[in-house]
Design a protein around this motif. Structure first.
Motif, PDB file in Angstrom:
ATOM      1  N   LYS A  48     -13.297  35.667 -18.290  1.00  0.00           N
ATOM      2  CA  LYS A  48     -13.685  37.073 -18.409  1.00  0.00           C
ATOM      3  C   LYS A  48     -12.637  38.013 -17.846  1.00  0.00           C
ATOM      4  CE  LYS A  48     -18.657  36.832 -18.217  1.00  0.00           C
ATOM      5  NZ  LYS A  48     -19.807  36.994 -17.339  1.00  0.00           N
ATOM      6  N   LEU A 107     -24.871  30.646 -30.790  1.00  0.00           N
ATOM      7  CA  LEU A 107     -26.093  31.035 -30.095  1.00  0.00           C
ATOM      8  C   LEU A 107     -27.276  30.152 -30.471  1.00  0.00           C
ATOM      9  CD1 LEU A 107     -26.763  33.479 -28.284  1.00  0.00           C
ATOM     10  CD2 LEU A 107     -27.643  34.610 -30.290  1.00  0.00           C
ATOM     11  N   MET A 146     -18.366  26.488 -25.814  1.00  0.00           N
ATOM     12  CA  MET A 146     -17.487  27.588 -25.395  1.00  0.00           C
ATOM     13  C   MET A 146     -16.018  27.212 -25.484  1.00  0.00           C
ATOM     14  SD  MET A 146     -18.810  29.720 -22.096  1.00  0.00           S
ATOM     15  CE  MET A 146     -17.187  30.431 -21.804  1.00  0.00           C
ATOM     16  N   ARG A 172     -17.822  22.675 -22.852  1.00  0.00           N
ATOM     17  CA  ARG A 172     -17.680  22.095 -24.178  1.00  0.00           C
ATOM     18  C   ARG A 172     -19.055  21.792 -24.765  1.00  0.00           C
ATOM     19  NH1 ARG A 172     -13.282  17.379 -24.962  1.00  0.00           N
ATOM     20  NH2 ARG A 172     -13.827  16.819 -27.102  1.00  0.00           N
ATOM     21  N   ALA A 173     -19.963  21.356 -23.906  1.00  0.00           N
ATOM     22  CA  ALA A 173     -21.316  21.015 -24.378  1.00  0.00           C
ATOM     23  C   ALA A 173     -22.040  22.236 -24.952  1.00  0.00           C
ATOM     24  CB  ALA A 173     -22.127  20.408 -23.239  1.00  0.00           C
ATOM     25  N   ILE A 174     -21.720  23.409 -24.432  1.00  0.00           N
ATOM     26  CA  ILE A 174     -22.381  24.603 -24.967  1.00  0.00           C
ATOM     27  C   ILE A 174     -21.492  25.327 -25.996  1.00  0.00           C
ATOM     28  CG2 ILE A 174     -23.887  24.973 -22.970  1.00  0.00           C
ATOM     29  CD1 ILE A 174     -21.961  27.177 -22.061  1.00  0.00           C
ATOM     30  N   LEU A 176     -10.583  28.343 -26.416  1.00  0.00           N
ATOM     31  CA  LEU A 176     -11.899  28.990 -26.454  1.00  0.00           C
ATOM     32  C   LEU A 176     -12.444  29.009 -27.878  1.00  0.00           C
ATOM     33  CD1 LEU A 176     -11.563  32.046 -24.045  1.00  0.00           C
ATOM     34  CD2 LEU A 176     -12.486  29.774 -23.612  1.00  0.00           C
ATOM     35  N   THR A 177     -13.704  28.684 -28.007  1.00  0.00           N
ATOM     36  CA  THR A 177     -14.326  28.682 -29.326  1.00  0.00           C
ATOM     37  C   THR A 177     -15.511  29.631 -29.326  1.00  0.00           C
ATOM     38  OG1 THR A 177     -15.500  26.729 -28.581  1.00  0.00           O
ATOM     39  CG2 THR A 177     -13.662  26.388 -30.073  1.00  0.00           C
ATOM     40  N   GLN A 178     -15.935  30.009 -30.519  1.00  0.00           N
ATOM     41  CA  GLN A 178     -17.092  30.904 -30.651  1.00  0.00           C
ATOM     42  C   GLN A 178     -18.363  30.098 -30.407  1.00  0.00           C
ATOM     43  OE1 GLN A 178     -17.273  34.686 -31.684  1.00  0.00           O
ATOM     44  NE2 GLN A 178     -17.026  34.039 -33.784  1.00  0.00           N
ATOM     45  N   PRO A 179     -19.066  30.358 -29.328  1.00  0.00           N
ATOM     46  CA  PRO A 179     -20.276  29.569 -29.111  1.00  0.00           C
ATOM     47  C   PRO A 179     -21.335  29.947 -30.136  1.00  0.00           C
ATOM     48  CG  PRO A 179     -20.051  31.252 -27.410  1.00  0.00           C
ATOM     49  CD  PRO A 179     -18.889  31.417 -28.342  1.00  0.00           C
ATOM     50  N   LYS A 210     -15.457  30.410 -15.868  1.00  0.00           N
ATOM     51  CA  LYS A 210     -16.021  31.477 -16.707  1.00  0.00           C
ATOM     52  C   LYS A 210     -15.510  32.837 -16.250  1.00  0.00           C
ATOM     53  CE  LYS A 210     -20.420  29.684 -18.471  1.00  0.00           C
ATOM     54  NZ  LYS A 210     -21.887  29.731 -18.275  1.00  0.00           N
ATOM     55  N   VAL A 221     -11.839  34.183 -28.309  1.00  0.00           N
ATOM     56  CA  VAL A 221     -11.852  33.031 -29.212  1.00  0.00           C
ATOM     57  C   VAL A 221     -10.444  32.701 -29.723  1.00  0.00           C
ATOM     58  CG1 VAL A 221     -12.748  32.186 -31.414  1.00  0.00           C
ATOM     59  CG2 VAL A 221     -14.204  33.538 -29.917  1.00  0.00           C
ATOM     60  N   LEU A 229     -16.352  19.897 -19.377  1.00  0.00           N
ATOM     61  CA  LEU A 229     -17.250  19.189 -20.299  1.00  0.00           C
ATOM     62  C   LEU A 229     -18.535  19.982 -20.527  1.00  0.00           C
ATOM     63  CD1 LEU A 229     -16.879  15.466 -19.199  1.00  0.00           C
ATOM     64  CD2 LEU A 229     -16.400  16.396 -21.467  1.00  0.00           C
ATOM     65  N   ARG A 230     -18.972  20.634 -19.481  1.00  0.00           N
ATOM     66  CA  ARG A 230     -20.175  21.463 -19.631  1.00  0.00           C
ATOM     67  C   ARG A 230     -19.930  22.606 -20.592  1.00  0.00           C
ATOM     68  NH1 ARG A 230     -22.696  22.695 -13.741  1.00  0.00           N
ATOM     69  NH2 ARG A 230     -23.065  20.545 -13.074  1.00  0.00           N
TER      70      ARG A 230
END
Lengths: 240, 240
Positions: free
Chosen positions: A28, A83, A67, A63-65, A78-81, A24, A34, A60-61
């Motif tokens: 940053k 919310l 991101m 990905r699970a959320i 990177l994808t738009q999480p 992460k 994205v 994987l984590r």
């Protein structure tokens, strides 16, 4: 793709948690956004001095959320999480504590009380028509004013949230709705039958009227009275 | 531990998604709750007719959102997911769209406008003292009323949210705060200097006074005027 240089090997024993945080940070620090690709599992593993398995778990984590996602020929991107979708994963679980359930019930009352200014600033003719249809339907159905037509209740308030034109707010309250209902039905017994036909009660028709002719302040006063049965029960049941 | 009987093999090609959903269903159907153990990776794999790797990935996802955790000697155990922490994982990512950022800014204004009833129902003497300290500090610092003391601003409003005694609300708004600030500083240029010393402006001291002597309705009116610079800018900048 940004360089991997500023990823230093982890000094102490690695945990998936720490790798997740480092990835992460990496995103940053390099101001990735994205659509940008991130380094491969193996590259992260080498740069951080950990096994691919650990990196894999960390990714994987993310990905699970929502991101990151893996794209053909491009690797991880990177994808738009989302919310609200993320919130839903947990709300869905039926494992929230009683306190949290009660707090979510209150939260929805707070949203309803707070959004008046956005309604007045953004309501359209189509919105007015939608509300009028719901109110008309209610009036044909309810000869007896004490009948609680849950479907129309939900439709009316859902339409109000939609009028705010705030998608995050709309989806948020929509997601809270099952919890709201659950608390309403199981945790908040009717202390006494509320007099929905009394003079003090503000109906959906009254609220619609306030939206047409009133202002945010008058609407908030009306909404507060409309929600009185909920407020009364929540403050009596929870706080006593 | 509940039986695995009602887990039927997946008919079509398996995806981690589907296994994840099946495991969630299994938890719900068996009414498992926080602290309960769930079957082993291998057991799920056999019952669902998929590889352990797929089950492992699905379980890692549930772990990522705080629904399960592995305990020594007990295997995987259901945990209380943290609603707000999950939201934070995504908010933290700096990857929200402009629209979502703007909507979060509005959401915080809505919360602030909507919580008055809970403040009046739950405020304590200690809360009053905390607010008084903040207001006193502001008055020694600001000879010039137009100086915007961000720290004290945040402290005052944070204390208000705390007074609601609604932990979910408190943590939610706290999590939205960096987004609120970001939007405030980057997306909402001052259209014109707002006259914070004008008659119409309601200060923190005024709000405190309303909390002491007023009622929820008067407080909402005061809060609306206190937030006027934000509302004015948000409705002008976003909606034009």
């Amino acid at each position: 793709m940004a360089s991997l240089d500023n990823l230093k090997p982890l000094s102490s024993l690695t945990l998936v948690d720490r790798v997740e945080l480092r990835i992460k940070d990496y995103i940053k620090e390099n101001r990735l956004t994205v659509g940008d690709a991130i380094p491969k599992e193996m590259e992260f593993a080498e740069a951080l001095g950990v096994s691919r398995t650990v990196v894999r778990e960390a990714l994987l984590r993310l990905r699970a959320i929502g991101m990151v996602d893996s794209k053909k020929h491009r690797g991880m991107v990177l994808t738009q999480p989302d919310l609200i979708a993320n919130l839903g994963k947990v709300l869905d679980s039926n494992m929230l504590s009683k306190d949290t359930l009660k707090e979510i019930f209150e939260l929805r009352l707070i949203l309803e009380m707070g959004m008046a200014d956005f309604l007045f600033a953004r309501i359209t003719d189509t919105d007015f028509e939608a509300l009028e249809r719901i109110v008309a339907e209610e009036q044909t159905q309810n000869q007896d004013a004490t009948v609680f037509a849950m479907e129309l209740e939900v439709a009316f308030h859902g339409t109000l949230y939609g009028i705010s034109k705030n998608e995050t707010l709309y989806r948020f309250q929509d997601m809270l709705l099952p919890v709201f209902r659950y608390v309403h039905e199981t945790m908040l017994p009717d202390l006494y039958p509320y007099d929905y036909s009394g003079d003090a009660f503000v109906s959906h028709a009254d609220l619609l009227d306030l939206l047409k002719k009133g202002d945010p302040e008058k609407f908030r006063q009306g909404m507060r009275r409309h929600l009185e049965p909920h407020f009364e029960r929540v403050l009596q049941t929870f706080d006593k």
